[in-house]
Design an enzyme around this catalytic site. Structure first.
Site, PDB file in Angstrom:
ATOM      1  N   LYS A  79       0.850  -1.202   0.000  1.00 32.70           N
ATOM      2  CA  LYS A  79       0.000   0.000   0.000  1.00 32.70           C
ATOM      3  C   LYS A  79       0.883   1.249   0.000  1.00 32.70           C
ATOM      4  CE  LYS A  79      -4.017   1.915   2.496  1.00 32.70           C
ATOM      5  NZ  LYS A  79      -4.864   1.792   3.701  1.00 32.70           N
ATOM      6  N   SER A 154      -9.820   1.835   2.917  1.00 31.37           N
ATOM      7  CA  SER A 154      -8.955   2.604   2.029  1.00 31.37           C
ATOM      8  C   SER A 154      -7.942   1.748   1.281  1.00 31.37           C
ATOM      9  CB  SER A 154      -8.216   3.661   2.848  1.00 31.37           C
ATOM     10  OG  SER A 154      -7.336   3.029   3.764  1.00 31.37           O
ATOM     11  N   SER A 178      -9.993  -0.544   7.157  1.00 28.90           N
ATOM     12  CA  SER A 178      -9.427  -0.360   5.810  1.00 28.90           C
ATOM     13  C   SER A 178      -8.761  -1.588   5.215  1.00 28.90           C
ATOM     14  CB  SER A 178      -8.397   0.771   5.829  1.00 28.90           C
ATOM     15  OG  SER A 178      -8.910   1.869   6.493  1.00 28.90           O
TER      16      SER A 178
END
Ligand SMILES: [Zn+2]
Lengths: 486, 496
Positions: A79, A154, A178
């Site tokens: 990420k 997210s 997330s």
């Protein structure tokens, strides 16, 4: 079997037997990403020539007799809020679109010890704020099961990359769900460890007291392996748990769940849950029972306030965490601004997206004098109540179970103009972050529209083992083999 | 060393008013590394050479508390008679400034490490106890250099940042608003600096900013119990400025009030050139710092065992030392107080004693007398002087053993001060050694007696003082090097 369809541990077996070269794995994944990511948009930074270079280095390392560990040569996406030295770390924000990290996050150091194959930086909601991955300065991430749908947020990029076979596994971060919510929406496994078990050093903070790095995988073996690889005490993170004075529960695979007690908090099952989701969760609970677990409904009354507390604490911390992005030392800077104040204002106005601005404004308000007691402090008190509720529940149950997300993947734009309905996406996952406990989302079924549904398992702090036991048994029973079309 | 007399300065220009001062002192700790990262602490290195992701505030970096800094803070708090908070936490103090890498400063808010202490200051005629509200830990910011004439950020063409200082451990010591005069404020700072130097936690170098203070000043009519409006003077970094700035500010307040105007709450800056204070910013635009507990740092729990360990590590402090000087060395109150009141001088004193401990009073006299005079004249500290403690010890020993007269000693000392040389070398080189050889002296005495029959007969007639004349003659002959006691003895033997 296609290389990209293999689990990390399956690849590992081939690598160990020297039946495959890392360069070949790299090639297969590069092809796959180049094909699928045109649609999915799971990657912000993807540099094929770097991947090949690294693959060759790892091949050389192996041929020179280097130790082959679980993730040696395994293609992993990271990420884009996790720092890797000399790699662009944008946090999916314009303000950092040209920012290159000057150091490795601890999780990266740990994976480097394995000589993992870094595939690229995965797309996300800007600064990890969002539940649909529509708030990225680099465009939304599409759901591999239905590209008209969101991937969740997210960590939409890390989740979608694993679901669409663009990565064998990936690292995401979970502040209010997330990891678990996009895992649920994309039909993969997403795990949020106990707060403090995985170092946050090198993870650009959203809300420091809630953030936790965790793995996305396509099966439990990979999940447990990746968790083991990245967890452990880190002297660079003072919130990192030092196990010297605590009991570490080793995980042992089990045949069935005899003796395991599971609770189903009714607060997670009632409101706003899709009927299809609910049916699938109830069905999965039956599988737990069939495998020897005793399951009963329970109540954690304070969960009702979790969403409110979270939406005070998270933006408050974020407003402070994001203050460092001001155009002074790195990142975007408005060069035409006259004077310091104008430079701050113009840089931050241009650099941050609407959701981030909303968070900063709200958080600044909550922390300001005159409001602190009424909001931040009260939210912290609610947090204590939630922690106590969970403690009480875990004195009775080994695990708590429920849905990971109240709905399956929704359509793009559907909730963008309605922040409150968007915030409800995380209603099932948020309490866990407030309590700092571990939780997993595993795929448990498909809706009529062929969209994945996620089953959430929570356990007491540091009792990852209970989650793994239940999840492994369920994984065997559910026999999750359906894969997205893309 | 300064005279501590109360009537030293024009404290209270208008006797109807009293001044109320509170001081916030910042001390940079001299730990090896920074407060929240492993970067080395050192002054004057290449800009940004001692920095890392943490002190530069890069994304993802996290602070980790320097345990040594916490222990230094405890040491200070305990030495200032504070209570240690068993659980101490760090807060974030949020405000934007370009030399602050995270745009918040990690500081302490409602649970500082030390609370409720005091410092005793010696005002010459009396002792005053100044209350300490709190002692807390925080991190320093970096430094900015602004281009352009004003040297201020507004109006600069560009500014460059140096983050070497960013993250330096700082201790803030806050007094109760109960300092009653600029002179007391100065004496408080001198006393505080001395204690800090004794503790060895900071170099307290005021020029380099490792010790600096902000002062809150207000005045009120003596019979009033309401505090007047206060102003804050930022960054006072010399004892002289502290007193001067406060004197100026107090009289500014008084003349404002006397002319019917109001004192405005504001932050001011002392300008040494004009010897006046100027407004920096008005308190009206005061910041809301949005304090909240730093989620990156866990609370520090301090148990009794740790407190005891730190307590035991505190060295003898000035007041204890003063007592010891009186009890053990028999020094006067005045000498003991002056010696212990200056860490560098008392340190020098003790080093001198390590070589020669038979005459502490004699050493003290040199330190208080000629030595201080020389240092004062040159405006240097004893640490900067060329005289080594063992050389001073040797000088006193030479006098005590009668090897040189005290007159000779004065000229030897002068030479030592100028060149830093060994007294033995000076004496040898200049042939200053006292003549204590009986045979050699007898011949000279014999001649003097022979040449001065008048003096001899006066002595024999009972005028004892006449002998002094003969001694003088011997001294003249030997250029003052003859041992006077011995000369006396030989003369008496010869003529009686
Ligand atoms: Zn540093």
């Amino acid at each position: 079997m296609k290389l990209t369809c293999m689990k990390a541990h399956e690849l590992h077996e081939l690598i160990k037997k020297k039946e495959i070269k890392i360069e070949d794995i790299a090639g297969a994944y590069i092809d796959r990403i180049e094909e699928a990511d045109k649609v999915i948009n799971a990657f912000i930074t993807f540099k094929p020539e770097e991947i090949v270079k690294n693959a060759k280095r790892i091949d050389r390392y192996i041929s020179e007799g280097g130790e082959i560990r679980h993730f040696t040569g395994i293609p992993i996406a990271v990420k884009d809020n996790i720092c890797i030295k000399d790699v662009r770390t944008t946090c999916a924000s314009k303000i950092l679109s040209d920012y290159y990290s000057i150091y490795d996050a601890t999780v990266i150091k740990k994976l480097n010890e394995h000589n993992f194959l870094f595939l690229g930086k995965a797309n996300m909601d800007e600064f990890a704020m969002g539940s649909s991955n529509e708030n990225s300065a680099f465009g939304p991430v599409r759901n591999p099961w239905n590209t008209e749908r969101v991937s969740g947020g997210s960590s939409g990029g890390p989740a979608a990359s694993v679901a669409s076979f663009e990565a064998a596994c990936s690292l995401g971060s979970d502040t209010g769900g997330s990891i678990r919510q996009p895992a649920s929406l994309c039909g993969v496994i997403g795990f949020k460890p106990t707060y403090g078990r995985v170092s946050r050093y090198g993870l650009a903070s959203f809300a420091a007291s809630l953030d936790q790095i965790g793995p996305f995988t396509r099966d439990m073996t990979d999940c447990i392996n990746l968790y083991n690889a990245i967890s452990g005490h880190d002297e660079f993170d003072s919130t990192s748990i030092d196990m010297k004075n605590k009991k570490d529960y080793g995980f042992k695979a089990v045949e069935n769940l005899k003796g395991m007690k599971a609770g189903v908090p009714k607060e997670l099952m009632i409101r706003d849950i899709d009927s299809e989701v609910k049916a699938s969760i109830l069905n999965t609970i039956k599988i737990l029972e069939r495998n020897g677990a005793s399951v009963e409904e329970t109540t954690l009354p304070s969960l009702e306030y979790a969403l409110s507390a979270y939406h005070i604490i998270a933006p408050s911390e974020a407003s402070s965490n994001l203050a460092k992005f001001d155009g002074i030392r790195y990142g975007l800077r408005d060069k035409d601004a006259q004077g310091l104040r104008e430079m701050y204002r113009k840089t931050r106005s241009a650099g941050f997206g609407p959701e981030v601005k909303r968070s900063i404004m709200i958080g600044t308000y909550f922390l300001s004098s005159g409001h602190y007691d009424a909001y931040y402090e009260k939210a912290q008190k609610v947090r204590t109540l939630i922690i106590n509720d969970f403690k009480k529940a875990f004195s009775k149950y080994d695990i708590l179970v429920g849905p990971s997300s109240p709905t399956t993947a929704f359509r793009f734009g559907e909730r963008m103009d309605d922040p409150l309905s968007m915030y409800l996406s995380d209603i099932c996952t948020i309490p866990v972050n407030l309590a700092g406990i571990p939780a997993i989302s595993i795929p448990c079924g498909l809706s009529d529209e062929q969209l994945p549904i996620g089953f959430q398992i929570m356990a007491d702090a540091l009792r990852e083992d209970n989650i793994f036991k239940a999840a492994c048994v369920l994984e065997g029973e559910i026999n999750w083999k359906i894969t997205p079309k893309i | 060393m300064k005279n501590l007399d109360d009537k030293d300065g024009p404290d209270q220009p208008d006797k109807r008013f009293e001044t109320i001062i509170g001081l916030e002192t910042h001390v940079e700790l001299s730990t090896q590394t920074k407060m929240f990262c492993g970067c080395r602490l050192s002054f004057g290195e290449k800009p940004n050479s001692n920095t890392c992701p943490v002190c530069l505030g890069h994304p993802g970096s996290l602070p980790v508390v320097n345990k040594k800094a916490v222990e230094y803070a405890m040491k200070i708090a305990l030495a200032l008679n504070c209570r240690i908070n068993k659980r101490t936490i760090f807060h974030r103090k949020n405000y934007f400034y370009p030399d602050m890498s995270k745009n918040y400063q990690i500081s302490q808010h409602d649970l500082p490490i030390g609370i409720g202490g005091y410092v005793e200051i010696n005002m010459g005629s009396h002792t005053r106890r100044i209350g300490i509200t709190r002692v807390h830990m925080e991190e320093d910011a970096g430094k900015l250099v602004h281009s352009g004439a004003t040297g201020r950020i507004s109006g600069a063409d560009y500014s460059i940042g140096d983050f070497n200082r960013a993250g330096t451990p700082l201790i803030e010591i806050v007094t109760e608003p109960e300092i009653k005069s600029p002179l007391e404020a100065k004496q408080y700072m001198i006393t505080l600096r001395n204690i800090l130097l004794y503790l060895g936690v900071s170099d307290c170098n005021m020029e380099e900013g490792s010790l600096r203070c902000d002062a809150n000043v207000s005045v009120r009519l003596k019979d009033s119990d309401r505090l007047g409006t206060r102003t804050e003077i930022k960054n006072l970094n010399s004892f002289k400025f502290i007193q001067k700035a406060l004197e100026y500010e107090a009289s500014r307040h008084i003349s404002l009030i006397n002319s019917g105007k109001k004192v405005i709450k504001q932050t001011r800056h002392y300008d040494d050139k004009t010897q006046s204070t100027k407004v920096l910013r008005s308190k009206e635009e005061a910041h809301d710092y949005r304090y909240f507990p730093d989620p990156d740092l866990v609370p520090i729990d301090i148990d009794d065992c740790w407190i005891k360990k730190i307590k035991d590590s505190i060295p003898e402090l000035p007041n204890q030392k003063e007592k010891r000087y009186k009890d053990k060395f028999g020094l006067s109150d005045y000498d003991s107080s002056l010696l212990s009141g200056d860490f560098e001088i008392s340190d020098y004193f003790e080093k001198t004693l390590e070589t020669y401990n038979a005459n502490p009073k004699g050493i003290c006299n040199w330190l208080m007398g000629d030595f201080s005079a020389f240092l004062n004249k040159d405006q240097i500290s004893i640490k900067e002087s060329r005289i080594k403690p063992e050389h001073l010890a040797r000088l006193v020993r030479l006098i005590d053993e009668g090897k040189i007269s005290s007159n000779t000693a004065k000229s030897v000392f002068k030479e030592m001060y100028a060149k830093g040389s060994d007294p033995d070398d000076i004496i040898k080189e200049k042939g200053l050694e006292q003549i204590s050889d009986k045979g050699e002296l007898e011949a000279i005495v014999e001649e003097a007696v022979k040449n001065n029959p008048d003096a001899v007969s006066q002595y024999k007639a009972g005028k004892v003082k006449a002998i002094g004349f003969i001694v003088g003659q011997v001294m003249q002959k030997t250029k003052g090097k003859a041992n006077p006691a011995l000369v006396n003895e030989i003369i008496i033997k010869k003529i009686s």
